[in-house]
Design an enzyme around this catalytic site. Structure first.
Site, PDB file in Angstrom:
ATOM      1  CE1 TYR A 268      47.328  14.392 -43.991  1.00 45.84           C
ATOM      2  CE2 TYR A 268      45.260  14.054 -43.326  1.00 45.84           C
ATOM      3  CZ  TYR A 268      46.001  14.217 -42.757  1.00 45.84           C
ATOM      4  OH  TYR A 268      45.968  15.946 -42.124  1.00 45.84           O
TER       5      TYR A 268
ATOM      6  CE  LYS B 225      42.968  16.889 -44.651  1.00 47.07           C
ATOM      7  NZ  LYS B 225      41.971  16.817 -43.108  1.00 47.07           N
TER       8      LYS B 225
END
Ligand code: NAD
Length: 360
Positions: free
Chosen positions: A217, A133
């Site tokens: 996140y 990511k």
């Protein structure tokens, strides 16, 4: 033919992921494997400190090869992990990995702007792909990455390690089962103080900026806690160290609206240490702190605590993804999941730049 918006919608709303059996790929090895070989691409911090050690604990996969541009690193890794010369590649000869039956999966651990190129090259080499990511700096890159994997009949998993953590799965379950009724409000913060001054995280062309890095996140915290996709965003960016953050934001605040009426206020920064998720439901509350650490994620809610032990998050992530490949079952976080985040990240950047609300 679908235009870009329609194509995106079908991927995001449709949710389903085409899953390709690893047997297609493993045909050359004659029999089905029960332990898959992974080659790490990019031997920086995350590969060195987290993934390689985790690969010493995995049961369904092992560190079979490496791809690096630095010969000294190749030598060091070769000695440390007993990697045969035939499984060591550089960025120029990487494509010949297609002929190597030891390598089943290529794991891309490079700066985000390089993810697309290496996912494309890995898929064309007939290898399944794990990609770190943020999936890529743009929705168009994500769409191209998903397409090339489909076209080459290989699977694509994004390195959302937290989705494999039972503590994350527990707060997802509480939201999904509406244990305390509907989610009304989420607050989520993810950040750390980054003392580096010339890293790719501060370089726009390499995919830097806190939003794609720690910001995903906080975004995941809101998406996973509500179990919904945001329909509108507002956002504000700021920088307290403009001499370092010349091209990208150091801090981003963003607010999300969800279809149910739930709202989220999220914060992310390279200048502030924080890691928490708070959810207020119709009839209760939940707080996780930390919520996206490598180990020890924990929290409590109106009626209990969340503190499942976990030996190694990255080992669990790679084992679960490999088991899905071996058994031809759904991946927890396929390319489409990475795309969902980047779609929102693009809207957040647009909102921060132009002000006002951006609908998704
Ligand atoms: P890093 O800077 O420590 O390592 C990057 C690697 O890429 C280095 O080995 C570097 O040599 C190589 N590289 C090749 N070409 C490069 C170029 N042109 N510029 C810069 N580096 C180049 O970065 P990292 O922290 O290991 O991050 C790599 C990826 O892993 C990123 O996508 C990052 O977001 C992700 N990551 C994920 C987690 C997680 O918890 N899932 C944690 C850290 C990093």
């Amino acid at each position: 033919m679908l235009n870009r918006r329609e194509a995106l919608k079908s991927l995001v709303i449709g949710g389903a992921t085409t899953f390709f059996s690893p047997n297609v790929l493993l045909a050359s090895t004659a029999k089905k494997k029960d332990k898959l070989g992974i080659a790490l691409v990019g031997l920086g911090y995350y590969s060195t400190d987290l993934l390689a050690p985790a690969l010493q604990m995995t049961e369904k996969c092992y560190l079979a090869g490496i791809v690096t541009g630095t010969p000294e690193k190749a030598e060091k890794w070769k000695q440390k992990y007993n990697i045969p010369d035939k499984n060591i590649y550089n960025y120029q000869n990487f494509d010949t990995i297609a002929n190597n039956p030891d390598i089943d999966i290529v794991y891309i651990v490079l700066p985000p702007s390089m993810h697309k190129e290496y996912v494309i090259r890995a898929a064309k080499a007939g290898k399944h792909v794990f990609c770190e990511k943020p999936m890529a700096p743009s929705v168009n890159d994500c769409l191209a990455m998903i397409k090339v994997c489909k076209d080459n009949k290989v699977n694509l998993a994004i390195g959302y390690r937290c989705q494999h953590d039972p503590n994350t799965q527990e707060y997802m379950r509480i939201g999904k089962e509406k244990m305390y009724g509907k989610v009304r409000m989420v607050s989520c913060g993810a950040g750390y103080f980054d003392a580096r001054t010339t890293h790719w995280k501060q370089n726009k062309a390499l995919g830097g900026g806190v939003m794609g890095d720690m910001g995903v996140y906080a975004l995941q915290g809101a998406r996973l806690a509500t179990g919904e996709e945001p329909i509108a965003v507002t956002a504000q960016s700021s920088t307290t160290r403009p001499e370092i953050y010349k091209e990208v934001e150091e801090t981003m605040m963003f607010q999300l609206q969800f279809p149910s009426g739930a709202l989220a206020a999220c914060h992310t920064s390279f200048g502030i240490n924080m890691n928490y998720l708070q959810v207020n439901y119709e009839k209760g509350w939940l707080k996780m702190e930390p919520f996206s650490g490598y180990s020890g994620n924990k929290g409590s809610h109106s009626n209990g605590i969340i503190e499942f032990p976990l030996k190694n998050q990255q080992a669990r992530q790679m084992d679960e993804d490999c088991l899905a490949l071996i058994n031809s079952t759904q991946l927890i976080a396929p390319g489409e999941e990475g795309l969902r985040d980047i779609r929102v990240v693009e809207a957040i950047y647009q909102a921060a730049k132009n002000g006002g609300t951006v609908k998704i």
